[in-house]
Design an enzyme around this catalytic site. Structure first.
Site, PDB file in Angstrom:
ATOM      1  N   ARG A  12       1.019  -1.141   0.035  1.00 46.53           N
ATOM      2  CA  ARG A  12       0.034  -0.166   0.104  1.00 46.53           C
ATOM      3  C   ARG A  12       0.946   1.251   0.035  1.00 46.53           C
ATOM      4  O   ARG A  12       1.871   1.226   0.669  1.00 46.53           O
ATOM      5  CB  ARG A  12      -0.979  -0.236   1.284  1.00 46.53           C
ATOM      6  CG  ARG A  12      -1.914   1.159   1.161  1.00 46.53           C
ATOM      7  CD  ARG A  12      -2.831   1.301   2.600  1.00 46.53           C
ATOM      8  NE  ARG A  12      -3.423   2.451   2.459  1.00 46.53           N
ATOM      9  CZ  ARG A  12      -4.066   3.153   3.182  1.00 46.53           C
ATOM     10  NH1 ARG A  12      -3.863   2.856   4.546  1.00 46.53           N
ATOM     11  NH2 ARG A  12      -4.735   4.375   3.130  1.00 46.53           N
ATOM     12  N   HIS A  13       0.634   2.154  -0.633  1.00 45.84           N
ATOM     13  CA  HIS A  13       1.007   3.558  -0.394  1.00 45.84           C
ATOM     14  C   HIS A  13       1.484   4.255   0.536  1.00 45.84           C
ATOM     15  O   HIS A  13       0.830   3.769   1.478  1.00 45.84           O
ATOM     16  CB  HIS A  13       0.512   4.535  -1.538  1.00 45.84           C
ATOM     17  CG  HIS A  13      -0.957   4.978  -1.121  1.00 45.84           C
ATOM     18  ND1 HIS A  13      -0.926   5.865  -0.110  1.00 45.84           N
ATOM     19  CD2 HIS A  13      -2.041   4.482  -1.508  1.00 45.84           C
ATOM     20  CE1 HIS A  13      -2.189   5.959   0.243  1.00 45.84           C
ATOM     21  NE2 HIS A  13      -3.014   5.232  -0.766  1.00 45.84           N
ATOM     22  N   GLU A  15       1.667   7.133   3.501  1.00 50.17           N
ATOM     23  CA  GLU A  15       0.694   8.096   4.101  1.00 50.17           C
ATOM     24  C   GLU A  15       0.876   9.430   2.956  1.00 50.17           C
ATOM     25  O   GLU A  15       1.954   9.898   2.959  1.00 50.17           O
ATOM     26  CB  GLU A  15       1.008   8.426   5.377  1.00 50.17           C
ATOM     27  CG  GLU A  15       0.152   9.480   6.021  1.00 50.17           C
ATOM     28  CD  GLU A  15       0.624  10.156   7.481  1.00 50.17           C
ATOM     29  OE1 GLU A  15      -0.156   9.710   8.221  1.00 50.17           O
ATOM     30  OE2 GLU A  15       1.623  10.943   7.316  1.00 50.17           O
ATOM     31  N   THR A  16      -0.502   9.727   2.718  1.00 47.56           N
ATOM     32  CA  THR A  16      -0.481  11.209   2.183  1.00 47.56           C
ATOM     33  C   THR A  16      -1.132  12.185   2.972  1.00 47.56           C
ATOM     34  O   THR A  16      -1.419  12.069   4.053  1.00 47.56           O
ATOM     35  CB  THR A  16      -1.184  11.023   0.791  1.00 47.56           C
ATOM     36  OG1 THR A  16      -2.709  11.004   1.193  1.00 47.56           O
ATOM     37  CG2 THR A  16      -1.019   9.985  -0.171  1.00 47.56           C
ATOM     38  N   TYR A  17      -1.022  13.541   2.509  1.00 44.32           N
ATOM     39  CA  TYR A  17      -1.534  14.638   3.152  1.00 44.32           C
ATOM     40  C   TYR A  17      -2.926  14.446   3.470  1.00 44.32           C
ATOM     41  O   TYR A  17      -3.731  14.723   4.485  1.00 44.32           O
ATOM     42  CB  TYR A  17      -1.416  15.825   2.561  1.00 44.32           C
ATOM     43  CG  TYR A  17       0.101  16.427   2.985  1.00 44.32           C
ATOM     44  CD1 TYR A  17       0.356  16.876   4.223  1.00 44.32           C
ATOM     45  CD2 TYR A  17       1.224  16.274   2.164  1.00 44.32           C
ATOM     46  CE1 TYR A  17       1.625  17.398   4.493  1.00 44.32           C
ATOM     47  CE2 TYR A  17       2.413  16.600   2.259  1.00 44.32           C
ATOM     48  CZ  TYR A  17       2.734  17.210   3.738  1.00 44.32           C
ATOM     49  OH  TYR A  17       3.889  17.405   3.963  1.00 44.32           O
ATOM     50  N   GLU A  90      -7.680   3.229  -6.707  1.00 46.82           N
ATOM     51  CA  GLU A  90      -8.717   3.133  -5.462  1.00 46.82           C
ATOM     52  C   GLU A  90     -10.012   3.213  -6.103  1.00 46.82           C
ATOM     53  O   GLU A  90     -10.184   3.829  -6.885  1.00 46.82           O
ATOM     54  CB  GLU A  90      -8.082   4.173  -4.363  1.00 46.82           C
ATOM     55  CG  GLU A  90      -8.926   3.891  -3.129  1.00 46.82           C
ATOM     56  CD  GLU A  90      -8.841   2.594  -2.260  1.00 46.82           C
ATOM     57  OE1 GLU A  90      -9.694   1.769  -2.922  1.00 46.82           O
ATOM     58  OE2 GLU A  90      -8.234   2.497  -1.503  1.00 46.82           O
TER      59      GLU A  90
END
Length: 224
Positions: A12-13, A15-17, A90
């Site tokens: 899974r990628h 953490e993004t903002y 997603e």
């Protein structure tokens, strides 16, 4: 004679903002946070003994950025082409993209007729909630479960048809919902698994016509 099989590392990628702010993130692009970048680098260092033969990502920037960092840390950057597959995006939340998750799920809770979100989550599955997102989207753009899964499944079939019985090790960097449903489809005994952590690794091996889950939602290999 046994075939060569294939091993698939699903990551899974980072953490993004939008993850950090608790906002809905489906097809929306958002950069990785500094914490997200560091976790992905730790993940990549923990995978430095794994040699990948091919790398796939969704066509969203957070998975491409994650894959690049992993390859950089495990020493394979520049030696592999990253293949973008829109099928592995997603789920799309339509007009609720970017909305606070707490607000969006209130709409879903109200539509499904539960008094509290806790009650809703206890009594519904992800597919039911996904269908509700489409139902409450005034624009009608959000994907329901069948729209989402038929798209993801097409990508999965492409991947398996190409690599099955090659003996190769494949890296697929995608999204929490996407990876979870791929694995639930491949691994019959995996039922209602927990949501995936950012930068976590799940490993499935195909051999002699069966898939075996070797790891799920694993961050134990992270190195400092």
């Amino acid at each position: 004679m046994a075939n060569k099989g294939v091993t698939i590392y699903f990551v899974r990628h980072g953490e993004t903002y939008l993850n950090y702010y608790g906002r809905m993130q489906g097809w929306s692009n958002a950069p990785l946070t500094d914490h997200g970048i560091e976790d992905v680098r730790r993940c990549g260092r923990g995978l430095n003994d794994v040699r990948f033969n091919a790398v796939y990502t969704s066509d969203l920037t957070r998975t491409q950025e994650t894959a690049s960092l992993i390859l950089e840390e495990n020493g394979q950057i520049g030696s592999l082409n990253m293949v973008q597959m829109p099928e592995f995006r997603e789920v799309f939340f339509g007009s609720m993209e970017g909305m606070y998750g707490s607000e969006a799920y209130e709409k879903v809770r109200d539509y499904l007729g539960y008094d509290t979100k806790k009650e809703m989550f206890r009594n519904t599955d992800v597919a039911e909630r996904m269908n509700a997102f489409r139902a409450v989207d005034p624009e009608g753009h959000a994907e329901d479960f069948m729209m989402f899964w038929s798209r993801v499944e097409k990508g999965l079939i492409k991947l398996i048809d190409k690599h099955r019985d090659t003996g190769e090790t494949i890296l697929v960097v995608a999204h929490g919902g996407t990876i979870r449903y791929i694995l639930e489809n491949l691994i019959p005994e995996l039922r209602n698994p927990k949501g995936l952590l950012n930068a976590s690794v799940s490993v499935a091996r195909y051999e002699d016509g069966l898939y075996h889950l070797e790891k799920y939602n694993d961050v134990s290999h992270f190195t400092d």
